[in-house]
Scaffold this active site. Structure first.
Site, PDB file in Angstrom:
ATOM      1  N   ARG A  51       0.940  -1.150  -0.077  1.00 26.81           N
ATOM      2  CA  ARG A  51      -0.124  -0.026  -0.192  1.00 26.81           C
ATOM      3  C   ARG A  51       0.723   1.213   0.234  1.00 26.81           C
ATOM      4  O   ARG A  51       0.666   2.167  -0.736  1.00 26.81           O
ATOM      5  CB  ARG A  51      -0.818  -0.125   1.272  1.00 26.81           C
ATOM      6  CG  ARG A  51      -2.295  -0.408   1.144  1.00 26.81           C
ATOM      7  CD  ARG A  51      -2.723  -0.888   2.395  1.00 26.81           C
ATOM      8  NE  ARG A  51      -1.675  -2.060   2.702  1.00 26.81           N
ATOM      9  CZ  ARG A  51      -1.681  -3.241   2.283  1.00 26.81           C
ATOM     10  NH1 ARG A  51      -2.928  -3.659   1.451  1.00 26.81           N
ATOM     11  NH2 ARG A  51      -0.869  -4.194   2.573  1.00 26.81           N
ATOM     12  N   THR A  52       1.805   1.456   0.969  1.00 23.70           N
ATOM     13  CA  THR A  52       2.408   2.787   1.273  1.00 23.70           C
ATOM     14  C   THR A  52       3.429   3.022  -0.149  1.00 23.70           C
ATOM     15  O   THR A  52       3.015   4.026  -0.673  1.00 23.70           O
ATOM     16  CB  THR A  52       3.191   2.681   2.446  1.00 23.70           C
ATOM     17  OG1 THR A  52       2.467   2.147   3.434  1.00 23.70           O
ATOM     18  CG2 THR A  52       3.780   3.929   2.959  1.00 23.70           C
ATOM     19  N   LYS A  80      25.654  -3.386  -0.004  1.00 22.18           N
ATOM     20  CA  LYS A  80      26.938  -3.116  -0.150  1.00 22.18           C
ATOM     21  C   LYS A  80      27.575  -2.561   0.875  1.00 22.18           C
ATOM     22  O   LYS A  80      28.739  -2.274   1.161  1.00 22.18           O
ATOM     23  CB  LYS A  80      27.542  -2.770  -1.464  1.00 22.18           C
ATOM     24  CG  LYS A  80      26.922  -3.247  -2.677  1.00 22.18           C
ATOM     25  CD  LYS A  80      27.476  -2.189  -4.053  1.00 22.18           C
ATOM     26  CE  LYS A  80      26.459  -2.718  -5.038  1.00 22.18           C
ATOM     27  NZ  LYS A  80      26.723  -1.519  -6.090  1.00 22.18           N
ATOM     28  N   ARG A 101      11.020   3.995   3.901  1.00 21.79           N
ATOM     29  CA  ARG A 101      10.510   3.258   4.594  1.00 21.79           C
ATOM     30  C   ARG A 101      11.803   2.242   5.021  1.00 21.79           C
ATOM     31  O   ARG A 101      12.745   1.898   4.394  1.00 21.79           O
ATOM     32  CB  ARG A 101       9.519   2.018   4.154  1.00 21.79           C
ATOM     33  CG  ARG A 101       9.361   0.823   5.368  1.00 21.79           C
ATOM     34  CD  ARG A 101       8.004   0.030   4.651  1.00 21.79           C
ATOM     35  NE  ARG A 101       6.892   0.878   5.194  1.00 21.79           N
ATOM     36  CZ  ARG A 101       5.591  -0.001   4.953  1.00 21.79           C
ATOM     37  NH1 ARG A 101       5.880  -0.792   4.689  1.00 21.79           N
ATOM     38  NH2 ARG A 101       4.660   0.987   5.171  1.00 21.79           N
ATOM     39  N   HIS A 129       4.432   5.604  11.611  1.00 24.35           N
ATOM     40  CA  HIS A 129       4.111   5.539  10.339  1.00 24.35           C
ATOM     41  C   HIS A 129       3.143   6.728  10.129  1.00 24.35           C
ATOM     42  O   HIS A 129       1.869   6.598   9.816  1.00 24.35           O
ATOM     43  CB  HIS A 129       3.269   4.180  10.018  1.00 24.35           C
ATOM     44  CG  HIS A 129       2.995   3.759   8.766  1.00 24.35           C
ATOM     45  ND1 HIS A 129       3.246   4.624   7.628  1.00 24.35           N
ATOM     46  CD2 HIS A 129       2.536   2.466   8.078  1.00 24.35           C
ATOM     47  CE1 HIS A 129       2.802   3.743   6.496  1.00 24.35           C
ATOM     48  NE2 HIS A 129       2.591   2.707   6.832  1.00 24.35           N
TER      49      HIS A 129
HETATM   50  N1   CP Z   1      -0.309  -0.106   5.541  1.00 29.32           N
HETATM   51  C1   CP Z   1       0.801  -0.405   5.279  1.00 29.32           C
HETATM   52  O1   CP Z   1       1.585   0.252   5.708  1.00 29.32           O
HETATM   53  O2   CP Z   1       0.698  -1.463   4.268  1.00 29.32           O
HETATM   54  P1   CP Z   1       2.110  -1.707   3.410  1.00 29.32           P
HETATM   55  O3   CP Z   1       3.098  -2.466   4.400  1.00 29.32           O
HETATM   56  O4   CP Z   1       1.643  -2.679   2.479  1.00 29.32           O
HETATM   57  O5   CP Z   1       2.668  -0.555   3.065  1.00 29.32           O
END
Ligand code: CP
Length: 308
Positions: A51-52, A80, A101, A129
């Site tokens: 999603r993100t 590396k 991320r 998040h």
């Molecule tokens: N909600 C969420 O962070 O989903 P993903 O891990 O798929 O990005």
């Protein structure tokens, strides 16, 4: 230049403006179709995501911009031994904005401190998040018409679930919020969060049984048990199916209670709940695109008033 590391980086008034923009994008998508022409988003994902990452990419493409990046640390020079600080300095030469991320708490913050482009924390370890929180808040505001005066149940892995930590942080700024934390003993919300709630005199309860608390809830935020953050598989297997929201439990809830989930779901919401009008978790995904479009426009300081 601004970054987004934590939902609290934006004031309540700034969030209101961001959500107004996201709602305008929802209604008038065409108006924003060229707003980021010539701009590039880099998605630097050192941890898996559906999603993100894809909603950031979709958001930038909807704005007429383009996207570069990697979706796996092993396909980047991190494999590396390159540091996050060096990587962001390199990415700053290629892109105008970066969503990152990382499995390590604080890594996007380190990147932001070395970056010459805005950096967005797209999830750092079990910490925060913030763009999921923006998504959650926009969904609640759009479907319920307000962000205050709710009893919200947060259920599942409250220890490792970064979406839970971010959402609690953000909701404490609104009036009349009561939290009910529903988790097994081993997955309770961290002490630093309950200490903060005590300090601010914000009501909360900690319970184990979901059934007992269902009738009281205006919102139920389900979460998955975070397998990737467990130290041993045995504990994960013991706890993974502790909660399963099904039709029988939904019958105990208010007729207008809303069910949210950041997704991915494993077993914690039975698929039979998906057709219940109170299930909002797939709508939530769509709001995630609108709010990320609004965020990109805001961090790139785009003059949205001049768009027609
Ligand atoms: N909600 C969420 O962070 O989903 P993903 O891990 O798929 O990005």
């Amino acid at each position: 230049m601004r970054h987004l590391m934590n939902p609290l980086d934006f004031s309540v008034e700034e969030l209101d403006r961001l959500f107004d923009l996201a709602n305008d994008i929802e209604k008038n998508m065409g108006k924003y179709a060229h707003a980021c022409e010539g701009k590039k988003l880099a998605t630097c994902f050192y941890e898996p995501s559906t999603r993100t990452r894809l909603s950031f990419e979709s958001a930038m493409l909807n704005l007429g911009g383009s996207v570069i990046g990697f979706s796996d640390a092993n396909s980047s020079s991190a494999s590396k031994g390159e540091s996050v600080s060096d990587t962001i300095r390199v990415i700053s030469c290629f892109a105008d904005i970066c969503a990152m991320r990382h499995p390590k708490e604080g890594a996007p913050m380190v990147a932001a401190s070395r970056s010459s482009i805005p950096v967005i924390n797209a999830g750092d370890g079990g910490h925060q998040h913030p763009t999921q929180t923006l998504t959650d808040l926009l969904t609640i505001r759009s479907l319920k018409g307000r962000l205050n005066n709710f009893t919200i149940g947060l259920c599942g892995d409250l220890k490792f679930g970064r979406t839970v930590h971010s959402l609690i942080n953000a909701l404490v700024r609104y009036e009349g919020i009561k939290f009910i934390f529903i988790s097994p003993e081993e997955l309770k919300v961290p002490d630093y969060i309950t200490d903060m709630l005590k300090e601010k005199n914000i009501p909360y309860e900690e319970v184990i049984r979901l059934e007992d608390t269902m009738p009281e809830l205006d919102l139920l935020y389900m979460t998955r048990v975070q397998r990737e953050r467990f130290f041993n598989e045995e504990d994960y297997v013991r706890l993974k199916d502790f909660y399963i929201l099904d039709k029988a439990k939904m019958e105990l809830a208010k007729p207008d209670m809303m069910v949210l989930h950041p997704l991915p779901r494993v077993n914690e919401i039975s698929v039979e709940v998906d057709d219940d009008p109170r299930a909002a978790y797939f709508k939530q995904v769509q709001y995630g695109v609108y709010v990320r479009m609004a965020l990109i426009l805001t961090l790139l300081e785009t003059d949205t008033d001049s768009l027609t």
